[in-house]
Design a protein around this motif. Structure first.
Motif, PDB file in Angstrom:
ATOM      1  N   SER A  49     -15.142  -0.850  35.302  1.00  0.00           N
ATOM      2  CA  SER A  49     -14.167  -1.863  35.694  1.00  0.00           C
ATOM      3  C   SER A  49     -14.798  -2.927  36.589  1.00  0.00           C
ATOM      4  O   SER A  49     -14.441  -4.111  36.509  1.00  0.00           O
ATOM      5  N   LEU A 101     -10.620  -0.477  27.890  1.00  0.00           N
ATOM      6  CA  LEU A 101     -11.135  -1.499  28.803  1.00  0.00           C
ATOM      7  C   LEU A 101     -11.655  -2.708  28.033  1.00  0.00           C
ATOM      8  O   LEU A 101     -11.609  -3.841  28.528  1.00  0.00           O
ATOM      9  N   THR A 140      -6.522  -0.422  37.431  1.00  0.00           N
ATOM     10  CA  THR A 140      -6.864   0.767  36.644  1.00  0.00           C
ATOM     11  C   THR A 140      -6.024   1.948  37.126  1.00  0.00           C
ATOM     12  O   THR A 140      -6.037   2.301  38.293  1.00  0.00           O
ATOM     13  N   LEU A 197     -15.109   4.987  34.938  1.00  0.00           N
ATOM     14  CA  LEU A 197     -14.177   3.861  34.891  1.00  0.00           C
ATOM     15  C   LEU A 197     -14.378   2.946  36.093  1.00  0.00           C
ATOM     16  O   LEU A 197     -14.275   1.716  35.966  1.00  0.00           O
ATOM     17  N   GLU A 216      -9.007  -0.584  41.665  1.00  0.00           N
ATOM     18  CA  GLU A 216      -9.316   0.662  40.979  1.00  0.00           C
ATOM     19  C   GLU A 216      -8.566   1.804  41.665  1.00  0.00           C
ATOM     20  O   GLU A 216      -8.810   2.108  42.825  1.00  0.00           O
TER      21      GLU A 216
END
Length: 346
Positions: free
Chosen positions: A248, A226, A180, A244, A237
């Protein structure tokens, strides 16, 4: 010599200072500084959110992402004049705690470590600097100026090391990774995943420009949503964005590992289903690990990864250069910035 200097908490007082020449002590390399890289941590220091000054001082040399060329090296150090090197950032707790005594100050228990350009030690933003040989890593000459990416690459090398350590309990090899963020850390994390032969997916917000192109140039898949990302064996991450981060983690497959590298800069409340997160981790035997800093072994892994990389791709990560004489221009971001470097000779 000249150096980029700051007083933490005084963003109105950023200077190019005349600074004393370093004296290489026994066992130290004397290095000509070539480049330093700008990192979000540097902005935190400038704004006073990190307690950084060396004892008894009111200014410090900034920057912890370094590239230099050895001028002098002690006999038996393993270095020679002319070698390209990067300096390591963290120094162990002087007590030391057990991790520091084992050479793993990245896991310091007491918090009494120091860090070049971050915590109580001058950084590498000067035209010459000295460093103990054990805190320098030699770089392949072919890497050239991209050696300034060694320190951030060491951060993601440690993240992948955590994947190996935690994931080793499952007797399997990861096949799919989600990264990410397509900033420097995210792109370098993706590069290491591709080098491992893993199917890599990178999530970021921008629709066009250098970030999607760099992801595709790796042979990885770029996503803006996503929902389009498949379930993953590894999540790294890199954004620190609260929603997020949680979302994630919910992408983890059975026996998967998530490593959190991003630092959050907001205390905003995040809507979250604790039960969904709990069930993802418990029923899936999944693990979430935080990771910060890196050890000497990760710098060596980083140097090897940079040497293996497609050098044309790697050079595209350095999207802007500014001279030391105007180093504060690096602080003003442009939309296409990935890594901004400061040229110390200019």
């Amino acid at each position: 010599m000249r150096a980029a200097t700051v007083t933490p908490g005084r963003p109105d007082d950023l200077r190019v200072s005349e600074w004393p020449e370093p004296a290489a002590l026994d066992g130290e390399l004397l290095v000509e500084g070539l480049l330093v890289g700008l990192c979000h941590t540097d902005l935190e220091i400038i704004n006073g959110r990190i307690d950084s000054l060396p004892p008894g001082r009111d200014r410090m040399v900034l920057f912890h992402e370094s590239l230099g060329r050895v001028l002098t090296a002690p006999a038996g150090s393993g270095f020679e004049p002319g070698d390209l090197v990067a300096g390591m950032v963290r120094r162990p707790d002087p007590l030391p705690c057990k991790p520091c005594a084992a050479g793993r100050s990245d896991f310091c228990l007491n918090g009494d470590y120091t860090e070049r350009g971050v915590s109580h030690l001058d950084g590498f933003g000067s035209q010459r600097w000295a460093v103990p040989a054990e805190y320098a890593v030699r770089l392949d000459p072919a890497v050239g100026d991209c050696g300034v990416l060694t320190e951030p690459t060491s951060i993601v090398a440690k993240a992948w090391d955590q994947v190996d350590i935690v994931g080793g309990r499952t007797f399997s090899t990861p096949a799919i990774a989600l990264i990410t963020g397509a900033g420097p850390i995210g792109l370098l994390a993706a590069m290491l995943g591709v080098q491992r032969g893993i199917e890599v997916h990178v999530l970021d917000r921008v629709a066009t420009g250098v970030k999607p192109d760099l992801v595709r140039g790796l042979g990885a898949t770029y996503h803006r949503e996503l929902a389009t990302v498949p379930a993953a064996d590894v999540v790294i991450e890199c954004t620190g964005v609260g929603p997020l981060m949680f979302e994630s983690v919910l992408k983890l497959r059975r026996n998967a590992v998530a490593v959190l590298l991003g630092l959050s800069t907001s205390d905003a409340q995040t809507p979250l289903s604790p039960g969904n997160l709990n069930d993802t981790l418990v029923f899936g035997n999944a693990a979430v690990v935080g990771s910060v800093n890196s050890a000497p072994e990760h710098y060596r892994q980083a140097a090897a990864a940079l040497a293996r990389a497609d050098q044309d791709w790697l050079r595209r990560l350095i999207t802007r250069r500014v001279p030391l004489s105007r180093w504060t221009e690096a602080l003003t971001r442009s939309d296409d910035d990935i890594k901004v470097a400061i040229e110390l000779a200019m």
